[in-house]
Design an enzyme around this catalytic site. Structure first.
Site, mmCIF file in Angstrom:
data_model
loop_
_atom_site.group_PDB
_atom_site.id
_atom_site.type_symbol
_atom_site.label_atom_id
_atom_site.label_comp_id
_atom_site.label_asym_id
_atom_site.label_seq_id
_atom_site.Cartn_x
_atom_site.Cartn_y
_atom_site.Cartn_z
ATOM 1 N N CYS A 90 0.833 -1.214 0.000
ATOM 2 C CA CYS A 90 0.000 0.000 0.000
ATOM 3 C C CYS A 90 0.866 1.262 0.000
ATOM 4 O O CYS A 90 1.468 1.582 -1.015
ATOM 5 C CB CYS A 90 -1.000 -0.027 1.154
ATOM 6 S SG CYS A 90 -2.359 1.125 0.890
ATOM 7 N N HIS B 56 -3.833 -4.810 0.522
ATOM 8 C CA HIS B 56 -3.360 -5.175 1.869
ATOM 9 C C HIS B 56 -3.446 -6.688 2.074
ATOM 10 O O HIS B 56 -4.389 -7.178 2.714
ATOM 11 C CB HIS B 56 -4.192 -4.453 2.937
ATOM 12 C CG HIS B 56 -3.790 -3.039 3.168
ATOM 13 N ND1 HIS B 56 -2.731 -2.677 3.976
ATOM 14 C CD2 HIS B 56 -4.290 -1.885 2.677
ATOM 15 C CE1 HIS B 56 -2.602 -1.364 3.987
ATOM 16 N NE2 HIS B 56 -3.535 -0.842 3.207
ATOM 17 N N GLU C 137 -1.945 -8.539 4.093
ATOM 18 C CA GLU C 137 -1.877 -8.940 5.513
ATOM 19 C C GLU C 137 -3.271 -9.042 6.136
ATOM 20 O O GLU C 137 -3.437 -9.704 7.154
ATOM 21 C CB GLU C 137 -0.980 -7.974 6.310
ATOM 22 C CG GLU C 137 -1.605 -6.644 6.700
ATOM 23 C CD GLU C 137 -1.668 -5.633 5.556
ATOM 24 O OE1 GLU C 137 -1.293 -5.992 4.415
ATOM 25 O OE2 GLU C 137 -2.097 -4.485 5.798
#
Ligand code: MN
Length: 216
Positions: free
Chosen positions: A87, A192, A194
């Site tokens: 990001c 993202h 994660e």
């Protein structure tokens, strides 16, 4: 921050946080002792660093964080140390290497889809598809050339830094991925991963690819 460190741990790595406020020699000393770098999400890069303009939507500008992450980005490229940029990270890597950003997708790119899905929406919400270049390290790490991703960003790469190769696009052509060819592992994504590892094993594979490259 926990989602990044948890993803690194889940991928078999050992996460270490690097503080802000360190001098260049201290950063180099830390850099020498770690096996890879993760550039995480966050606020906007100071626009003067890419000859950009102020914009009413800018948020979270932190010159010290820009300075620290630019130093670490350039070290990772110069010393061919594995780096995964997420990001804000893809934007930091691009600007650190001489690229520019759209200061605000929504007000500057005609016909752009909504990329800033943040207000009250879960961070694992799949917002839009991305098309991934087949011969990229990114496609190899994910094991696919298309997927749906979350989208929590209002900026994106505008001019691509000379060393970077674009590897992924959203349907509106907004850049969603980039990497450095001939670098052991320098992979960047605008989404993202994660926040998606519980839903999509491919997103954990991306962190595994970083950890495996770091173990070499
Ligand atoms: Mn997006």
């Amino acid at each position: 921050m926990p989602s990044y460190t948890e993803a690194i741990s889940a991928a078999g790595g050992v996460p270490v946080l690097i503080p802000l406020g360190l001098g260049e020699e201290e950063l180099l000393a830390i850099f020498d002792r770690i096996d890879g770098i993760l550039l995480p999400g966050g606020g906007d890069v100071e626009p003067s660093l890419y000859h950009g303009n102020s914009h009413m939507t800018l948020w979270g500008i932190d010159p010290e964080r820009d300075r620290t992450e630019f130093i670490l980005s350039r070290l990772a490229v110069q010393h061919r140390k594995p780096v995964l940029a997420i990001c804000r990270g893809i934007q930091v890597l691009n600007v650190a290497l001489g690229g520019t950003l759209w200061e605000d997708i929504g007000s500057m790119i005609p016909d752009a889809i909504e990329h800033d899905i943040s207000n009250g929406t879960p961070r694992n919400h799949l917002s839009h598809p991305v098309n991934i270049r087949q011969d990229s390290v990114l496609a190899k790490a994910l094991g696919r050339t298309e997927c749906r991703v979350n989208s929590i960003h209002h900026q994106a790469i505008r001019d691509v830094a000379p060393e970077l190769m674009v590897t992924a696009h959203a349907p509106d052509n907004v850049i969603e991925g980039a990497e450095i060819p001939n670098h052991p592992f320098a992979v960047a994504v605008q989404w993202h991963p994660e926040n998606m590892i519980a839903d999509d094993p491919a997103m954990l594979s991306l962190f595994r690819a970083l950890v495996e490259a770091a173990a070499q």
